[in-house]
Design a protein around this motif. Structure first.
Motif, PDB file in Angstrom:
ATOM      1  N   ALA A  69       0.823  -1.204   0.000  1.00 59.34           N
ATOM      2  CA  ALA A  69       0.000   0.000   0.000  1.00 59.34           C
ATOM      3  C   ALA A  69       0.863   1.263   0.000  1.00 59.34           C
ATOM      4  O   ALA A  69       0.566   2.238  -0.701  1.00 59.34           O
ATOM      5  N   ARG A  95       2.666   1.826  -3.401  1.00 56.90           N
ATOM      6  CA  ARG A  95       1.695   2.161  -4.445  1.00 56.90           C
ATOM      7  C   ARG A  95       1.074   3.535  -4.230  1.00 56.90           C
ATOM      8  O   ARG A  95       0.248   3.988  -5.019  1.00 56.90           O
ATOM      9  N   GLU A 137      -0.821   4.393  -1.695  1.00 51.38           N
ATOM     10  CA  GLU A 137      -2.149   4.278  -1.086  1.00 51.38           C
ATOM     11  C   GLU A 137      -2.127   4.502   0.418  1.00 51.38           C
ATOM     12  O   GLU A 137      -3.183   4.513   1.054  1.00 51.38           O
ATOM     13  N   SER A 138      -0.942   4.648   0.987  1.00 46.65           N
ATOM     14  CA  SER A 138      -0.795   4.861   2.418  1.00 46.65           C
ATOM     15  C   SER A 138       0.394   5.776   2.662  1.00 46.65           C
ATOM     16  O   SER A 138       1.353   5.772   1.878  1.00 46.65           O
TER      17      SER A 138
END
Length: 319
Positions: free
Chosen positions: A309, A312, A314-315
């Motif tokens: 994550a 990518r 996403e976090s």
């Protein structure tokens, strides 16, 4: 010569692994409270020092020893040792002390004293460097495709790079990277993983040193990860036969490359794992890096999910 100067000469001799010179300063009946127990006698003490200096030499490149001597009372001294252990690109500093008692101008007793936390940290470092992951580099390779894997596993294992002749190579980006060894001199002991980036590995086809090393390393138990064009070298080495795999080549190369995929099952997926073989298409380099680290047991399921994550986007945190 003063007692302090004698102890300093003794410490310098040990720094240089000159045990004959160190022995000149040891009393015949010297007592050594060593990390492995009590030793008595000059030869036993020197033997212990020599054994300690020789240990782990198969996994380290060099050790740089430095010492300083502090007077602690009449004929009593403390030697502080600082050892810098070099293994490839990794360096660890270990510190300890030895307390010395001098009698009649010679070292009469030595007591080894560990500094809190130093020994466990040293053992953890040795555990780390005893495992190798080898990155195959070649002219024109796309190194970033495997660099996340290197980032994730570099805290836990020793990373080494090999190139066709052990020479620096120019990447697809135009940057140059060095190599630790040639294909002929590639490490064989303690190799737990191999990473092969994409690019244009065509010049490596027919390189028997590479294919033989790769096949033998896999047969010895290593996990092998190849991305984009990298699986071509797996096919060349015969590792894909009977296995599922993927690659980053377009359909226009199908006929030309068919011989390399003989006996293998191509899967049009971003990432494919079949036993200890991990192959991926180039767009999956993040998942490839995380999965390779997970395959080596260096990330648990939760850590792998967080890393995926994070990288990518996403976090905001891997933790």
């Amino acid at each position: 010569m003063s007692a302090q100067e004698m102890v300093r000469q003794f410490a310098i001799a040990l720094d240089n692994n000159d045990f004959e010179a160190a022995g000149v300063h040891l009393a015949q009946g010297c007592r050594y409270d060593s990390p492995r127990g009590v030793l008595v006698g000059r030869d036993a003490v020197l033997g212990s020092y020599a054994a300690a200096a020789g240990s782990k030499r198969d996994v380290v490149d060099r050790v740089v020893n430095r010492s300083n001597v502090v007077e602690r009372g009449e004929n009593r001294f403390a030697i502080g040792y600082t050892d810098r252990v070099h293994a490839g690109r990794l360096v660890h500093t270990y510190r300890c002390e030895q307390h010395i008692v001098v009698c009649d101008g010679q070292v009469n007793s030595v007591t080894h004293v560990e500094i809190d936390g130093e020994r466990p940290a040293l053992e953890a470092f040795f555990s780390r460097i005893s495992k190798r992951v080898v990155v195959v580099v070649y002219p024109g390779c796309v190194l970033y495709e495997v660099m996340l894997a290197v980032e994730l596993i570099g805290e836990h294992v020793r990373i080494e790079m090999i190139s066709p002749e052990g020479e620096p190579v120019t990447l697809a980006t135009g940057f140059t990277v060095g190599a630790d060894a040639s294909f002929a001199g590639a490490p064989r002991a303690n190799v737990v993983g191999v990473l092969i980036p994409g690019g244009d590995p065509g010049d490596l086809i027919g390189n028997t040193k590479m294919s033989t090393w790769l096949r033998q390393t896999y047969e010895a138990g290593a996990s092998v990860g190849a991305i984009c064009a990298g699986p071509l070298l797996l096919g060349e080495a015969g590792l894909l036969r009977g296995r599922k795999f993927t690659h980053g080549y377009g359909s226009m190369y199908a006929d030309k490359l068919a011989p390399f995929w003989a006996g293998a099952q191509y899967v049009d997926a971003a990432i494919v794992q079949d036993g200890r073989l991990l192959t991926a298409q180039p767009q999956a380099h993040v998942a490839f890096g995380v999965r390779f680290a997970e395959r080596l047991g260096l990330l648990d399921t939760n850590s792998a999910a967080r890393a995926l994550a994070f990288y990518r986007g996403e976090s905001k945190s891997r933790r």
